[in-house]
Design a protein around this motif. Structure first.
Motif, PDB file in Angstrom:
ATOM      1  N   ILE A   7       0.783  -1.350  -0.036  1.00 14.46           N
ATOM      2  CA  ILE A   7       0.074  -0.083   0.138  1.00 14.46           C
ATOM      3  C   ILE A   7       1.055   1.015   0.050  1.00 14.46           C
ATOM      4  O   ILE A   7       1.944   1.358   0.689  1.00 14.46           O
ATOM      5  N   CYS A  12      -3.411   6.668  -0.818  1.00 12.31           N
ATOM      6  CA  CYS A  12      -4.506   6.060  -0.335  1.00 12.31           C
ATOM      7  C   CYS A  12      -5.478   7.281   0.368  1.00 12.31           C
ATOM      8  O   CYS A  12      -4.823   8.031   1.003  1.00 12.31           O
ATOM      9  N   ASN A  13      -6.721   7.336   0.136  1.00 10.87           N
ATOM     10  CA  ASN A  13      -7.617   8.173   0.515  1.00 10.87           C
ATOM     11  C   ASN A  13      -8.266   7.586   1.612  1.00 10.87           C
ATOM     12  O   ASN A  13      -9.440   8.263   2.094  1.00 10.87           O
ATOM     13  N   ARG A  14      -8.034   6.540   2.223  1.00 13.24           N
ATOM     14  CA  ARG A  14      -8.891   5.963   3.132  1.00 13.24           C
ATOM     15  C   ARG A  14     -10.253   5.637   3.072  1.00 13.24           C
ATOM     16  O   ARG A  14     -11.214   5.838   3.930  1.00 13.24           O
ATOM     17  N   CYS A  15     -10.707   5.296   1.790  1.00 12.83           N
ATOM     18  CA  CYS A  15     -12.030   5.270   1.585  1.00 12.83           C
ATOM     19  C   CYS A  15     -12.628   3.722   2.062  1.00 12.83           C
ATOM     20  O   CYS A  15     -13.608   3.593   2.136  1.00 12.83           O
ATOM     21  N   GLY A  16     -11.643   2.724   2.194  1.00 10.77           N
ATOM     22  CA  GLY A  16     -11.977   1.625   3.198  1.00 10.77           C
ATOM     23  C   GLY A  16     -12.565   0.550   1.955  1.00 10.77           C
ATOM     24  O   GLY A  16     -12.854  -0.531   2.747  1.00 10.77           O
ATOM     25  N   CYS A  18     -11.115  -1.448   0.125  1.00 10.86           N
ATOM     26  CA  CYS A  18     -10.036  -2.421   0.348  1.00 10.86           C
ATOM     27  C   CYS A  18     -10.415  -3.597   1.440  1.00 10.86           C
ATOM     28  O   CYS A  18     -10.585  -4.500   1.453  1.00 10.86           O
ATOM     29  N   VAL A  34      -4.759   2.639   6.847  1.00 15.66           N
ATOM     30  CA  VAL A  34      -4.849   1.304   6.308  1.00 15.66           C
ATOM     31  C   VAL A  34      -3.537   0.688   6.273  1.00 15.66           C
ATOM     32  O   VAL A  34      -2.658   0.830   5.629  1.00 15.66           O
ATOM     33  N   CYS A  52      -9.601  -0.743  -5.486  1.00 15.97           N
ATOM     34  CA  CYS A  52      -9.055   0.571  -5.093  1.00 15.97           C
ATOM     35  C   CYS A  52      -9.119   1.618  -6.001  1.00 15.97           C
ATOM     36  O   CYS A  52      -8.522   1.439  -7.430  1.00 15.97           O
ATOM     37  N   PRO A  53      -9.869   2.826  -5.605  1.00 20.06           N
ATOM     38  CA  PRO A  53     -10.028   3.980  -6.666  1.00 20.06           C
ATOM     39  C   PRO A  53      -8.723   4.716  -6.970  1.00 20.06           C
ATOM     40  O   PRO A  53      -8.793   5.524  -8.089  1.00 20.06           O
ATOM     41  N   THR A  54      -7.688   4.641  -6.094  1.00 18.98           N
ATOM     42  CA  THR A  54      -6.655   5.505  -6.342  1.00 18.98           C
ATOM     43  C   THR A  54      -5.264   4.806  -6.589  1.00 18.98           C
ATOM     44  O   THR A  54      -4.360   5.484  -7.076  1.00 18.98           O
ATOM     45  N   ALA A  56      -3.522   2.921  -5.152  1.00 20.85           N
ATOM     46  CA  ALA A  56      -2.711   2.772  -3.842  1.00 20.85           C
ATOM     47  C   ALA A  56      -2.306   1.563  -3.383  1.00 20.85           C
ATOM     48  O   ALA A  56      -1.276   1.190  -2.900  1.00 20.85           O
ATOM     49  N   LEU A  57      -3.165   0.432  -3.823  1.00 21.93           N
ATOM     50  CA  LEU A  57      -3.095  -0.833  -3.166  1.00 21.93           C
ATOM     51  C   LEU A  57      -2.582  -1.697  -4.338  1.00 21.93           C
ATOM     52  O   LEU A  57      -3.318  -1.717  -5.448  1.00 21.93           O
TER      53      LEU A  57
HETATM   54  S1  SF4 Z   1      -9.288   1.152  -1.435  1.00 21.23           S
HETATM   55 FE1  SF4 Z   1      -7.204   2.236  -1.795  1.00 21.23          FE
HETATM   56  S2  SF4 Z   1      -7.782   4.442  -1.377  1.00 21.23           S
HETATM   57 FE2  SF4 Z   1      -9.234   3.270  -0.421  1.00 21.23          FE
HETATM   58  S3  SF4 Z   1      -8.520   2.686   1.659  1.00 21.23           S
HETATM   59 FE3  SF4 Z   1      -7.955   0.945   0.377  1.00 21.23          FE
HETATM   60  S4  SF4 Z   1      -5.684   1.526  -0.275  1.00 21.23           S
HETATM   61 FE4  SF4 Z   1      -6.630   3.385   0.546  1.00 21.23          FE
END
Ligand code: SF4
Ligand code: SF4
Lengths: 68, 223
Positions: A7, A12-16, A18, A34, A52-54, A56-57
């Motif tokens: 990650i 990561c925008n912490r959308c949760g 994942c 996260v 993951c929309p960004t 990040a993962l």
């Molecule tokens: S889905 Fe991506 S952006 Fe959202 S919390 Fe998980 S790692 Fe972060």
């Protein structure tokens, strides 16, 4: 050491999302961050990366040619 | 159970409505929660309610007669799941399944039409939303039906591979998609096709090329 998805906290925008999709409980929130915990239960389904929309993962693959 | 008017603004259908307009209409929506794995929309069924993802992620897919699954998209918060059958009144062309716990907002078709009549800007905006969806689907059809993407994905695998584990490149399906100029769903399909043909083996964290010669032939054929 068990290889785990990675990650990038900067992305990561912490959308949760994942956390909500991982069925093995490898992805958790620790102090609002996260975090991925090492576990053999992760079967590399890559669903966390897919949702993951960004970007990040990431679940990367090493590409190996099998010797015959 | 309260509908979040601020969230409604993030749904592309209603992005043209003001906060006050959304606040005044939020009681038209209903909320529903589903569990991981639950099928929300089933291919072939009729829909009289338009569903939007409010929280969680949903897999939108088709299944072939042989039971093969093709993911069309992953719907995230703000996205609609079944606009096609709601608008044309015909059966759902796709399935939708919750990837984890999911909250949905539902809007009955007659209520949606009422909003559109009251706010013509919503009706106009709907054209744009549907056109965007159509564009995404046309691209997906193109990439899935012609072999050039399979060839490009295969070439990427060959270019980034070496014998034995260790200092090899690591690639994600997302990266392969960007390199091949396609969607992640198409890469997933290409890898599955190669695996079914016995040319690669997908393991935890590794893709093992078991038949390099056949992969080279695919690349050569796809020009
Ligand atoms: S889905 Fe991506 S952006 Fe959202 S919390 Fe998980 S790692 Fe972060
Ligand atoms: S790859 Fe699958 S099992 Fe592993 S952490 Fe991601 S969602 Fe969980």
């Amino acid at each position: 050491m068990v290889e785990m998805p990675e990650i990038n906290q900067d992305k990561c925008n912490r959308c949760g999302l994942c956390i909500s999709v991982c069925s093995c409980g490898a992805i958790v929130l620790v102090e609002n961050k996260v975090t991925i915990i090492e576990t053999e239960d992760c079967h590399w389904c890559t669903t966390c990366e897919a949702v993951c929309p960004t970007g990040a993962l990431t679940c990367s693959f090493e590409i190996i040619v099998e010797k015959d | 159970m309260t509908i979040d008017a601020a969230f409604l603004k993030s749904i592309s259908y209603f992005s043209v409505m003001s906060a006050a307009e959304l606040e005044a209409n939020k009681q038209l929506f209903t909320e529903k929660t589903v569990q991981r794995g639950e099928v929300i929309i089933m291919e072939g069924e009729l829909s009289d309610t338009l569903y939007f993802v409010a929280a969680g992620a949903v897999k939108v897919f088709k299944t072939s007669a042989q039971g093969k699954e093709q993911i069309l998209s992953i719907a995230r918060p703000g996205e609609a799941l079944n606009d096609i059958p709601v608008f044309d009144g015909k059966p759902n062309p796709v399935n939708a399944q919750a990837l984890g716990p999911v909250t949905l907002y539902g809007l009955k078709k007659d209520k949606l039409l009422t909003i559109m009549q009251q706010y013509p800007k919503v009706a106009l905006n709907t054209n744009k939303v549907l056109a965007e969806r159509m564009r995404q689907l046309v691209t997906l059809v193109e990439d899935l039906s012609f072999r050039h993407v399979l060839g490009r994905v295969t070439k990427i695998l060959l270019n980034h591979s070496s014998e034995g584990a260790g200092a090899n490149d690591h690639l994600t399906q997302q990266e392969m998609a960007a390199m091949a100029g396609t969607a992640r769903e198409v890469v997933a399909r290409s890898l599955k096709t190669l695996e079914e043909q016995g040319f690669i083996r997908i393991e935890r964290h590794r893709i093992v090329i078991t038949n390099k010669k056949s992969l080279e032939e695919i690349v050569a054929e796809s020009g």
